[in-house]
Design an enzyme around this catalytic site. Structure first.
Site, PDB file in Angstrom:
ATOM      1  N   THR A 115       0.876  -1.157   0.000  1.00  0.00           N
ATOM      2  CA  THR A 115       0.000   0.000   0.000  1.00  0.00           C
ATOM      3  C   THR A 115       0.912   1.205   0.000  1.00  0.00           C
ATOM      4  O   THR A 115       2.081   1.080   0.357  1.00  0.00           O
ATOM      5  CB  THR A 115      -0.835   0.000   1.302  1.00  0.00           C
ATOM      6  OG1 THR A 115      -1.451  -1.276   1.462  1.00  0.00           O
ATOM      7  CG2 THR A 115      -1.911   1.056   1.320  1.00  0.00           C
ATOM      8  N   VAL A 122     -12.202  -6.251  -1.412  1.00  0.00           N
ATOM      9  CA  VAL A 122     -11.798  -4.921  -0.949  1.00  0.00           C
ATOM     10  C   VAL A 122     -11.012  -5.101   0.340  1.00  0.00           C
ATOM     11  O   VAL A 122     -11.426  -5.850   1.234  1.00  0.00           O
ATOM     12  CB  VAL A 122     -13.023  -4.010  -0.713  1.00  0.00           C
ATOM     13  CG1 VAL A 122     -12.602  -2.663  -0.124  1.00  0.00           C
ATOM     14  CG2 VAL A 122     -13.789  -3.803  -2.007  1.00  0.00           C
ATOM     15  N   GLY A 123      -9.880  -4.419   0.444  1.00  0.00           N
ATOM     16  CA  GLY A 123      -9.053  -4.511   1.642  1.00  0.00           C
ATOM     17  C   GLY A 123      -9.336  -3.406   2.629  1.00  0.00           C
ATOM     18  O   GLY A 123     -10.395  -2.766   2.614  1.00  0.00           O
ATOM     19  N   ASP A 124      -8.374  -3.154   3.501  1.00  0.00           N
ATOM     20  CA  ASP A 124      -8.549  -2.177   4.579  1.00  0.00           C
ATOM     21  C   ASP A 124      -8.348  -0.735   4.124  1.00  0.00           C
ATOM     22  O   ASP A 124      -8.835   0.191   4.785  1.00  0.00           O
ATOM     23  CB  ASP A 124      -7.550  -2.475   5.710  1.00  0.00           C
ATOM     24  CG  ASP A 124      -6.105  -2.368   5.235  1.00  0.00           C
ATOM     25  OD1 ASP A 124      -5.804  -2.888   4.132  1.00  0.00           O
ATOM     26  OD2 ASP A 124      -5.285  -1.770   5.943  1.00  0.00           O
ATOM     27  N   GLY A 134      -0.436  -3.574   4.521  1.00  0.00           N
ATOM     28  CA  GLY A 134      -0.281  -4.988   4.860  1.00  0.00           C
ATOM     29  C   GLY A 134      -1.460  -5.795   4.371  1.00  0.00           C
ATOM     30  O   GLY A 134      -2.204  -5.350   3.488  1.00  0.00           O
ATOM     31  N   GLY A 161      -4.840  -6.730   4.267  1.00  0.00           N
ATOM     32  CA  GLY A 161      -5.956  -5.924   4.733  1.00  0.00           C
ATOM     33  C   GLY A 161      -6.928  -6.632   5.645  1.00  0.00           C
ATOM     34  O   GLY A 161      -7.489  -6.029   6.568  1.00  0.00           O
TER      35      GLY A 161
HETATM   36  N1  GLY Z   1      -3.590  -3.213   2.721  1.00  0.00           N
HETATM   37  C1  GLY Z   1      -3.982  -3.312   1.387  1.00  0.00           C
HETATM   38  C2  GLY Z   1      -4.913  -4.397   1.110  1.00  0.00           C
HETATM   39  O1  GLY Z   1      -4.976  -5.380   1.837  1.00  0.00           O
HETATM   40  O2  GLY Z   1      -5.606  -4.320   0.141  1.00  0.00           O
END
Ligand code: GLY
Length: 301
Positions: free
Chosen positions: A170, A199-201, A222, A224
């Site tokens: 990221t 979709v991640g964090d 990291g 997510g």
């Molecule tokens: N931290 C980015 C993702 O997991 O998409």
């Protein structure tokens, strides 16, 4: 101007895996990229730019750098296509804007800013986000212009390994401007081989991004899923707001929780309401750069 009235800035370019970085010349690509962005951010903040404008500009520069997993350089999903997520948050008002599952956009962070400023919503996804981009007049680019040879090589290696060790990462920026306002921005291509629609964090307020003048600004990087489960960014903010910790203490507490509760892989950058900078990660490496209280530029990789 007192020390605490001086600006602070932190940026990151992900927390791995960086197993391919085995010598100084390979590391220079990330270190030089981070330094250039920090110096651009310094120029803006020292000239009186807002934290919000600065984190947006720094995130856009990191998106433009193909070394990092966001914008140009984004990793590829299970179909070999790009799907990007981004979010931005203003610590003065708690206003935030986010997009998820977008493509054909060079700078998803700029689209997230438009969601924040020009809609009554916080998060737009996929076709709806693309429709909004068109309405805003944000230029579309061919995804081929965003896909790098490294991303293709990683996708092919991921397929050969049958899904082991996907690359994640990221980019992000957090700042405290000379007026004392905090802001945060996070942007990503996600994880190599991710399912379509995952979709991640990064675009989730409280997980991969958070800013509140009462506590701190946070950007996470990291895997997510690990960060969403413990609402990582807000966990760090809560340690500052409710337990009176500083950036360093709250960041350590957050990382310990990530490690213990989810065996999480990744890291965070944090600036607290006094402009103190902190970072921590559970992976072998994280690339980050910072300026605390207007001081010297620091880069760590
Ligand atoms: N931290 C980015 C993702 O997991 O998409």
């Amino acid at each position: 101007m007192t020390a605490n009235a001086r600006f602070s800035l932190m940026i990151h370019g992900g927390a791995g895996p960086f197993a391919h970085v085995t010598d100084a010349s390979a590391a220079a690509r990330y270190i030089d990229g981070a330094r250039a962005v920090v110096e651009q951010g310094r120029a803006m903040l020292s000239a009186g730019a807002s934290a919000l404008d600065t984190v947006e500009a720094c995130a856009a520069l990191l998106e433009d750098d193909p070394a990092f997993n966001a914008g140009r350089g984004s990793v590829l999903n299970e179909l070999g296509a790009i799907e990007m997520d981004a979010a931005i948050m203003d610590g003065a008002t708690l206003a935030a804007g986010a997009v998820a599952g977008v493509h054909n956009i060079a700078n998803p962070i700029r689209l997230a800013r438009r969601v924040m400023q020009d809609t009554e919503h916080l998060l737009l996804i996929a076709d709806g986000a693309m429709r909004f981009a068109e309405q805003c007049g944000i230029a579309q680019v061919a995804d081929d212009a965003l896909v790098t040879p490294d991303a293709i090589a990683e996708f092919e290696a991921y397929q050969r390994s049958r899904g082991e060790s996907p690359r994640f990462g990221t980019i992000g920026a957090v700042a405290r401007d000379v007026y004392g306002t905090l802001a945060a921005a996070t942007s990503t291509g996600g994880m190599t081989g991710k399912r379509v629609g995952r979709v991640g964090d990064s675009p989730i307020v409280g997980a991969g991004v958070y800013a509140d003048n009462a506590s701190c600004a946070v950007s996470a990087t990291g895997r997510g899923e690990d960060f969403m489960r413990i609402v990582m960014a807000h966990t760090i903010a809560a340690h500052i707001e409710f337990a009176g910790m500083d950036a360093a203490g709250a960041t350590q507490a957050g990382i310990e929780r990530l490690r213990k509760r989810t065996q999480g892989q990744g890291g965070v950058i944090v600036i607290d309401h006094m402009g103190r900078c902190a970072s921590a990660h559970t992976t072998a490496r994280m690339v980050c750069g910072w300026i605390e209280h207007g001081g010297k530029t620091q880069i760590r990789f």
